[in-house]
Design a protein around this motif. Structure first.
Motif, PDB file in Angstrom:
ATOM      1  N   UNK A 185       0.853  -1.188   0.000  1.00 46.54           N
ATOM      2  CA  UNK A 185       0.000   0.000   0.000  1.00 46.54           C
ATOM      3  C   UNK A 185       0.885   1.233   0.000  1.00 46.54           C
ATOM      4  N   UNK A 186       0.464   2.260  -0.735  1.00 47.07           N
ATOM      5  CA  UNK A 186       1.171   3.543  -0.729  1.00 47.07           C
ATOM      6  C   UNK A 186       0.144   4.637  -0.505  1.00 47.07           C
ATOM      7  N   UNK A 187       0.174   5.296   0.657  1.00 44.42           N
ATOM      8  CA  UNK A 187      -0.815   6.339   0.940  1.00 44.42           C
ATOM      9  C   UNK A 187      -0.747   7.531  -0.002  1.00 44.42           C
ATOM     10  N   UNK A 188       0.370   7.711  -0.701  1.00 44.40           N
ATOM     11  CA  UNK A 188       0.520   8.876  -1.582  1.00 44.40           C
ATOM     12  C   UNK A 188       0.656   8.465  -3.044  1.00 44.40           C
ATOM     13  N   UNK A 189       0.115   7.303  -3.411  1.00 39.31           N
ATOM     14  CA  UNK A 189       0.328   6.764  -4.761  1.00 39.31           C
ATOM     15  C   UNK A 189      -0.139   7.719  -5.848  1.00 39.31           C
ATOM     16  N   UNK A 190      -1.300   8.324  -5.671  1.00 40.26           N
ATOM     17  CA  UNK A 190      -1.842   9.178  -6.728  1.00 40.26           C
ATOM     18  C   UNK A 190      -1.050  10.479  -6.849  1.00 40.26           C
ATOM     19  N   UNK A 191      -0.603  11.004  -5.722  1.00 44.00           N
ATOM     20  CA  UNK A 191       0.245  12.191  -5.785  1.00 44.00           C
ATOM     21  C   UNK A 191       1.591  11.841  -6.413  1.00 44.00           C
ATOM     22  N   UNK A 192       2.125  10.659  -6.094  1.00 42.04           N
ATOM     23  CA  UNK A 192       3.422  10.240  -6.645  1.00 42.04           C
ATOM     24  C   UNK A 192       3.339   9.999  -8.138  1.00 42.04           C
ATOM     25  N   UNK A 193       2.171   9.645  -8.637  1.00 39.84           N
ATOM     26  CA  UNK A 193       2.008   9.479 -10.087  1.00 39.84           C
ATOM     27  C   UNK A 193       2.266  10.797 -10.811  1.00 39.84           C
ATOM     28  N   UNK A 194       1.848  11.891 -10.200  1.00 40.40           N
ATOM     29  CA  UNK A 194       2.067  13.224 -10.786  1.00 40.40           C
ATOM     30  C   UNK A 194       3.425  13.799 -10.384  1.00 40.40           C
ATOM     31  N   UNK A 195       3.899  13.445  -9.175  1.00 38.38           N
ATOM     32  CA  UNK A 195       5.156  14.004  -8.673  1.00 38.38           C
ATOM     33  C   UNK A 195       6.086  12.861  -8.255  1.00 38.38           C
ATOM     34  N   UNK A 196       6.890  12.327  -9.171  1.00 37.29           N
ATOM     35  CA  UNK A 196       7.779  11.190  -8.863  1.00 37.29           C
ATOM     36  C   UNK A 196       8.843  11.523  -7.823  1.00 37.29           C
ATOM     37  N   UNK A 197       9.010  12.814  -7.504  1.00 31.70           N
ATOM     38  CA  UNK A 197       9.979  13.181  -6.467  1.00 31.70           C
ATOM     39  C   UNK A 197       9.656  12.496  -5.134  1.00 31.70           C
ATOM     40  N   UNK A 198       8.385  12.182  -4.892  1.00 29.16           N
ATOM     41  CA  UNK A 198       8.007  11.499  -3.655  1.00 29.16           C
ATOM     42  C   UNK A 198       8.624  10.101  -3.589  1.00 29.16           C
ATOM     43  N   UNK A 199       8.577   9.379  -4.709  1.00 32.45           N
ATOM     44  CA  UNK A 199       9.190   8.044  -4.759  1.00 32.45           C
ATOM     45  C   UNK A 199      10.710   8.141  -4.659  1.00 32.45           C
ATOM     46  N   UNK A 200      11.277   9.125  -5.325  1.00 33.15           N
ATOM     47  CA  UNK A 200      12.734   9.274  -5.336  1.00 33.15           C
ATOM     48  C   UNK A 200      13.260   9.566  -3.937  1.00 33.15           C
ATOM     49  N   UNK A 201      12.566  10.450  -3.209  1.00 33.57           N
ATOM     50  CA  UNK A 201      12.995  10.778  -1.850  1.00 33.57           C
ATOM     51  C   UNK A 201      12.897   9.557  -0.948  1.00 33.57           C
ATOM     52  N   UNK A 202      11.843   8.768  -1.115  1.00 34.06           N
ATOM     53  CA  UNK A 202      11.679   7.572  -0.294  1.00 34.06           C
ATOM     54  C   UNK A 202      12.792   6.570  -0.567  1.00 34.06           C
ATOM     55  N   UNK A 203      13.168   6.408  -1.827  1.00 32.15           N
ATOM     56  CA  UNK A 203      14.233   5.472  -2.177  1.00 32.15           C
ATOM     57  C   UNK A 203      15.569   5.924  -1.592  1.00 32.15           C
ATOM     58  N   UNK A 204      15.827   7.223  -1.621  1.00 33.99           N
ATOM     59  CA  UNK A 204      17.053   7.753  -1.017  1.00 33.99           C
ATOM     60  C   UNK A 204      17.099   7.430   0.472  1.00 33.99           C
ATOM     61  N   UNK A 205      15.957   7.563   1.145  1.00 37.51           N
ATOM     62  CA  UNK A 205      15.898   7.278   2.578  1.00 37.51           C
ATOM     63  C   UNK A 205      16.148   5.803   2.846  1.00 37.51           C
ATOM     64  N   UNK A 206      15.571   4.926   2.032  1.00 39.51           N
ATOM     65  CA  UNK A 206      15.819   3.491   2.210  1.00 39.51           C
ATOM     66  C   UNK A 206      17.309   3.198   2.102  1.00 39.51           C
ATOM     67  N   UNK A 207      17.972   3.824   1.135  1.00 40.28           N
ATOM     68  CA  UNK A 207      19.398   3.600   0.939  1.00 40.28           C
ATOM     69  C   UNK A 207      20.192   4.039   2.161  1.00 40.28           C
TER      70      UNK A 207
END
Length: 260
Positions: A185-207
């Motif tokens: 589940x992704x609570x911000x999936x629809x916003x991330x579809x328009x703004x991929x920066x949300x996914x990118x920031x999350x991936x940086x944090x995982x790293x």
């Protein structure tokens, strides 16, 4: 989220029965959201209902397009008999949980982008907001990750994400020594579809949290059923602090989209 029709559970009918049916059906869907694809037996145990009642709710949710049946994946040798069916949320079912604040999030990010001047400046402003948003989340996870052994960090991160509503699991990656972190589940999936920066920031944090390069393989925001992040098997002995200086170690080029 309420389904529109279908039979109820085993309770006696009465004036409040339709509301009870919808409420129980929503609990079934929410349990799938929180725990990932689930069998009728698993749902019955979690929700303290009979399997027959759960199956009737699942039939109604399938008819409404909220969930879909899948063959449950079995690791190791499979016993006799037909494999159990697991039920997963569809894109429509998942969106029903998010729609209350989706448009507000998109509007807010659009305002940030335009207030910063649009174009590259606007995109950079949204990226800065996305990093700031996940920084506080990462700080809450960091102590747990630092206490965990390297081989346990993916599991600990998945548990922390699940507490925040991401319904995450960690498992061994096929044909690899690494692991896959899956967010059902992704609570911000629809916003991330328009703004991929949300996914990118999350991936940086995982790293940063895991202390190793990671690669985003799939995202719900781009039409996949699960957000999947690959974590290599060899991680350093200590997880680093969540400073912005190590952000470059993330696979930012594929963080918000599927690799070609």
């Amino acid at each position: 989220m309420a389904a529109h029709h279908g039979t109820g559970d085993t309770r006696a009918p009465g004036p409040s029965a339709p509301d009870e049916h919808h409420g129980t059906r929503n609990r079934v869907a929410r349990s799938i959201l929180d725990h990932g694809p689930s069998t009728a037996a698993e749902l019955a145990q979690r929700l303290e209902l009979t399997q027959a009642a759960v199956r009737r709710h699942l039939d109604a949710l399938v008819a409404d397009g909220v969930v879909e049946p899948r063959e449950k994946r079995v690791y190791g040798s499979r016993g006799r008999g037909r494999p159990a069916r697991a039920f997963a949320l569809t894109d429509y079912g998942r969106s029903a949980f998010d729609q209350a604040y989706d448009q507000l999030a998109v509007d807010a990010l659009h305002w940030i982008e335009q207030a910063a001047g649009g174009g590259e400046k606007g995109q950079a402003a949204v990226a800065a907001f996305a990093r700031a948003r996940v920084a506080a989340q990462a700080e809450r996870y960091r102590a747990e990750l630092e206490r965990a052994a390297p081989e346990d960090r993916a599991r600990v991160l998945a548990e922390a994400l699940s507490r925040d509503g991401y319904a995450a699991t960690a498992r061994g990656a096929p044909a690899s020594s690494g692991e896959q972190l899956c967010q059902h589940h992704c609570p911000v999936a629809h916003a991330a579809e328009r703004f991929p920066q949300l996914c990118e920031a999350e991936t940086e944090v995982f790293s940063r949290l895991l202390g190793t390069h990671v690669q985003r393989l799939a995202t719900i925001a781009h039409g996949d059923g699960v957000c999947t992040t690959f974590i290599p098997g060899s991680a350093p002995a200590a997880a680093p602090k969540t400073s912005e200086t190590t952000a470059a170690t993330a696979s930012a080029s594929t963080a918000g989209r599927n690799p070609a």
